[in-house]
Design a protein around this motif. Structure first.
Motif, PDB file in Angstrom:
ATOM      1  N   LEU A  96     -60.155 -17.690  23.712  1.00  0.00           N
ATOM      2  CA  LEU A  96     -61.092 -18.781  23.449  1.00  0.00           C
ATOM      3  C   LEU A  96     -61.940 -18.493  22.213  1.00  0.00           C
ATOM      4  N   LYS A  97     -62.420 -17.273  22.092  1.00  0.00           N
ATOM      5  CA  LYS A  97     -63.251 -16.918  20.942  1.00  0.00           C
ATOM      6  C   LYS A  97     -62.453 -16.999  19.640  1.00  0.00           C
ATOM      7  N   LEU A  98     -61.178 -16.613  19.701  1.00  0.00           N
ATOM      8  CA  LEU A  98     -60.336 -16.687  18.509  1.00  0.00           C
ATOM      9  C   LEU A  98     -59.983 -18.126  18.158  1.00  0.00           C
ATOM     10  N   SER A  99     -59.810 -18.953  19.168  1.00  0.00           N
ATOM     11  CA  SER A  99     -59.353 -20.318  18.936  1.00  0.00           C
ATOM     12  C   SER A  99     -60.477 -21.253  18.500  1.00  0.00           C
ATOM     13  N   GLY A 120     -61.076 -22.389  14.590  1.00  0.00           N
ATOM     14  CA  GLY A 120     -60.055 -23.269  14.032  1.00  0.00           C
ATOM     15  C   GLY A 120     -59.785 -24.508  14.855  1.00  0.00           C
ATOM     16  N   GLY A 121     -60.466 -24.644  15.976  1.00  0.00           N
ATOM     17  CA  GLY A 121     -60.273 -25.816  16.825  1.00  0.00           C
ATOM     18  C   GLY A 121     -58.955 -25.840  17.568  1.00  0.00           C
ATOM     19  N   PHE A 122     -58.358 -24.668  17.801  1.00  0.00           N
ATOM     20  CA  PHE A 122     -57.084 -24.610  18.520  1.00  0.00           C
ATOM     21  C   PHE A 122     -57.284 -24.963  19.991  1.00  0.00           C
ATOM     22  N   VAL A 123     -56.447 -25.841  20.491  1.00  0.00           N
ATOM     23  CA  VAL A 123     -56.491 -26.228  21.900  1.00  0.00           C
ATOM     24  C   VAL A 123     -55.114 -26.063  22.544  1.00  0.00           C
ATOM     25  N   ARG A 124     -54.108 -26.681  21.933  1.00  0.00           N
ATOM     26  CA  ARG A 124     -52.790 -26.716  22.565  1.00  0.00           C
ATOM     27  C   ARG A 124     -52.161 -25.339  22.703  1.00  0.00           C
ATOM     28  N   CYS A 125     -52.438 -24.419  21.782  1.00  0.00           N
ATOM     29  CA  CYS A 125     -51.791 -23.109  21.881  1.00  0.00           C
ATOM     30  C   CYS A 125     -52.242 -22.349  23.125  1.00  0.00           C
ATOM     31  N   LEU A 126     -53.352 -22.794  23.733  1.00  0.00           N
ATOM     32  CA  LEU A 126     -53.765 -22.225  25.008  1.00  0.00           C
ATOM     33  C   LEU A 126     -53.149 -23.002  26.168  1.00  0.00           C
ATOM     34  N   ILE A 127     -53.436 -24.293  26.237  1.00  0.00           N
ATOM     35  CA  ILE A 127     -53.044 -25.048  27.423  1.00  0.00           C
ATOM     36  C   ILE A 127     -51.553 -25.326  27.498  1.00  0.00           C
ATOM     37  N   ASP A 128     -50.829 -25.110  26.401  1.00  0.00           N
ATOM     38  CA  ASP A 128     -49.379 -25.308  26.429  1.00  0.00           C
ATOM     39  C   ASP A 128     -48.667 -24.324  27.355  1.00  0.00           C
ATOM     40  N   GLU A 129     -49.338 -23.251  27.744  1.00  0.00           N
ATOM     41  CA  GLU A 129     -48.678 -22.263  28.607  1.00  0.00           C
ATOM     42  C   GLU A 129     -48.759 -22.613  30.086  1.00  0.00           C
ATOM     43  N   GLY A 130     -49.259 -23.800  30.393  1.00  0.00           N
ATOM     44  CA  GLY A 130     -49.081 -24.332  31.738  1.00  0.00           C
ATOM     45  C   GLY A 130     -50.212 -24.131  32.721  1.00  0.00           C
ATOM     46  N   ASP A 131     -49.864 -24.278  33.999  1.00  0.00           N
ATOM     47  CA  ASP A 131     -50.850 -24.327  35.078  1.00  0.00           C
ATOM     48  C   ASP A 131     -51.669 -23.048  35.210  1.00  0.00           C
ATOM     49  N   ALA A 132     -51.076 -21.912  34.896  1.00  0.00           N
ATOM     50  CA  ALA A 132     -51.805 -20.648  35.040  1.00  0.00           C
ATOM     51  C   ALA A 132     -53.036 -20.633  34.142  1.00  0.00           C
ATOM     52  N   TYR A 138     -68.397 -17.437  34.075  1.00  0.00           N
ATOM     53  CA  TYR A 138     -68.042 -16.381  33.135  1.00  0.00           C
ATOM     54  C   TYR A 138     -68.779 -16.600  31.826  1.00  0.00           C
ATOM     55  N   SER A 139     -69.276 -15.525  31.231  1.00  0.00           N
ATOM     56  CA  SER A 139     -70.089 -15.618  30.025  1.00  0.00           C
ATOM     57  C   SER A 139     -69.221 -15.774  28.787  1.00  0.00           C
ATOM     58  N   PHE A 140     -69.352 -16.908  28.091  1.00  0.00           N
ATOM     59  CA  PHE A 140     -68.662 -17.144  26.834  1.00  0.00           C
ATOM     60  C   PHE A 140     -69.591 -16.894  25.665  1.00  0.00           C
ATOM     61  N   GLU A 141     -69.059 -16.308  24.634  1.00  0.00           N
ATOM     62  CA  GLU A 141     -69.865 -16.189  23.408  1.00  0.00           C
ATOM     63  C   GLU A 141     -69.945 -17.543  22.710  1.00  0.00           C
ATOM     64  N   ASN A 142     -68.889 -18.365  22.907  1.00  0.00           N
ATOM     65  CA  ASN A 142     -68.902 -19.727  22.360  1.00  0.00           C
ATOM     66  C   ASN A 142     -68.560 -20.667  23.513  1.00  0.00           C
ATOM     67  N   GLU A 143     -69.562 -21.115  24.259  1.00  0.00           N
ATOM     68  CA  GLU A 143     -69.303 -21.897  25.448  1.00  0.00           C
ATOM     69  C   GLU A 143     -68.604 -23.210  25.135  1.00  0.00           C
ATOM     70  N   SER A 144     -68.865 -23.766  23.952  1.00  0.00           N
ATOM     71  CA  SER A 144     -68.266 -25.042  23.619  1.00  0.00           C
ATOM     72  C   SER A 144     -66.746 -24.951  23.522  1.00  0.00           C
ATOM     73  N   SER A 145     -66.210 -23.747  23.258  1.00  0.00           N
ATOM     74  CA  SER A 145     -64.761 -23.609  23.198  1.00  0.00           C
ATOM     75  C   SER A 145     -64.154 -23.847  24.559  1.00  0.00           C
ATOM     76  N   ALA A 146     -64.821 -23.450  25.618  1.00  0.00           N
ATOM     77  CA  ALA A 146     -64.315 -23.708  26.966  1.00  0.00           C
ATOM     78  C   ALA A 146     -64.522 -25.165  27.354  1.00  0.00           C
ATOM     79  N   ASP A 147     -65.680 -25.736  26.963  1.00  0.00           N
ATOM     80  CA  ASP A 147     -65.956 -27.119  27.314  1.00  0.00           C
ATOM     81  C   ASP A 147     -64.921 -28.066  26.731  1.00  0.00           C
ATOM     82  N   SER A 148     -64.421 -27.745  25.520  1.00  0.00           N
ATOM     83  CA  SER A 148     -63.497 -28.635  24.852  1.00  0.00           C
ATOM     84  C   SER A 148     -62.139 -28.675  25.540  1.00  0.00           C
ATOM     85  N   LEU A 149     -61.874 -27.665  26.352  1.00  0.00           N
ATOM     86  CA  LEU A 149     -60.602 -27.623  27.054  1.00  0.00           C
ATOM     87  C   LEU A 149     -60.682 -28.311  28.400  1.00  0.00           C
TER      88      LEU A 149
END
Length: 232
Positions: free
Chosen positions: A190-193, A196-208, A221-232
């Protein structure tokens, strides 16, 4: 090349309609590209976009086109990208049995997959990612972890690949009932993505991935960039 990269960017930001509209407008130009990697990028991300929209026949038709162009141009490496993309589709649709996955692993396991030099098109999908997915599917998490660890040694300057590898690490940990490790790896992705606004490269791996993100939210869970999790 510019159009193919824009298509990639639209897809990764989850702007699927923009990606398919771009493909409809420039399919001919992308297909006639003399640079194989950009031709492949355009086709793969167009296919993924239609796959996300549920237009499976259109997605496979685009991969058919990619294979025809690759064989006609004698670009076997590009044709292999279509093969591994079909595998990704099959795994997500639960169409690959464990027996078939094991057979595929035997066919490909001895090939040298780790290199400091990686063609651009193989950043998005390659034999490396395919084998990791197969090992996860059959439950051989030790081999998956070994392959991921080797690949990480050659990924220092490759942000996209680092995101994918950490997502795979998270899935392996989650399937091994190690939730803390899964959340740690996912947080790294999440911090790396986020920049650059990457979303699909995470969620493309499915239900897990979705399950891990839900657990991170439920466990605060503590995020350094909480908005990265919110966007997903």
């Amino acid at each position: 090349a510019i159009v193919a990269c824009h298509l990639w960017a639209f897809y990764e930001k989850n702007e699927i309609s923009a990606a398919t509209n771009l493909w409809k407008r420039y399919e001919k130009e992308i297909s006639e590209s003399l640079v194989p990697d950009f031709m492949a990028i355009g086709h793969i991300y167009a296919a993924r976009s239609y796959f996300v929209k549920g237009e499976i026949e259109s997605a496979h038709g685009i991969l058919d086109s990619l294979e025809r162009i690759s064989y006609a141009s004698q670009w076997p490496r590009i044709a292999q990208l279509a093969y591994w993309e079909r595998l990704r589709f099959g795994i997500l649709h639960l169409q690959i049995t464990k027996a078939k996955a094991k057979s595929m692993i035997e066919t490909h396991k001895d090939i040298n997959l780790i290199s400091d030099s990686v063609p651009l098109s193989e950043e998005m999908g390659s034999e490396l990612y395919g084998l990791i997915r197969l090992y996860i599917l059959v439950g051989d998490f030790d081999k998956a972890k070994k392959l991921i660890s080797k690949a990480k040694l050659h990924s220092d300057t490759r942000v996209y690949r680092k995101i994918k590898l950490n997502v795979f690490s998270a899935i392996v940990a989650f399937n091994s009932n190690n939730l803390r490790e899964a959340m740690r790896f996912m947080n790294t992705s999440l911090k790396l993505s986020f920049p650059g606004g990457f979303v699909r490269c995470l969620i493309d791996e499915g239900d897990a991935v979705v399950s891990i993100l839900k657990e991170m939210y439920l466990n605060s869970y503590s995020f350094e960039n909480e908005s990265s999790a919110d966007s997903l």
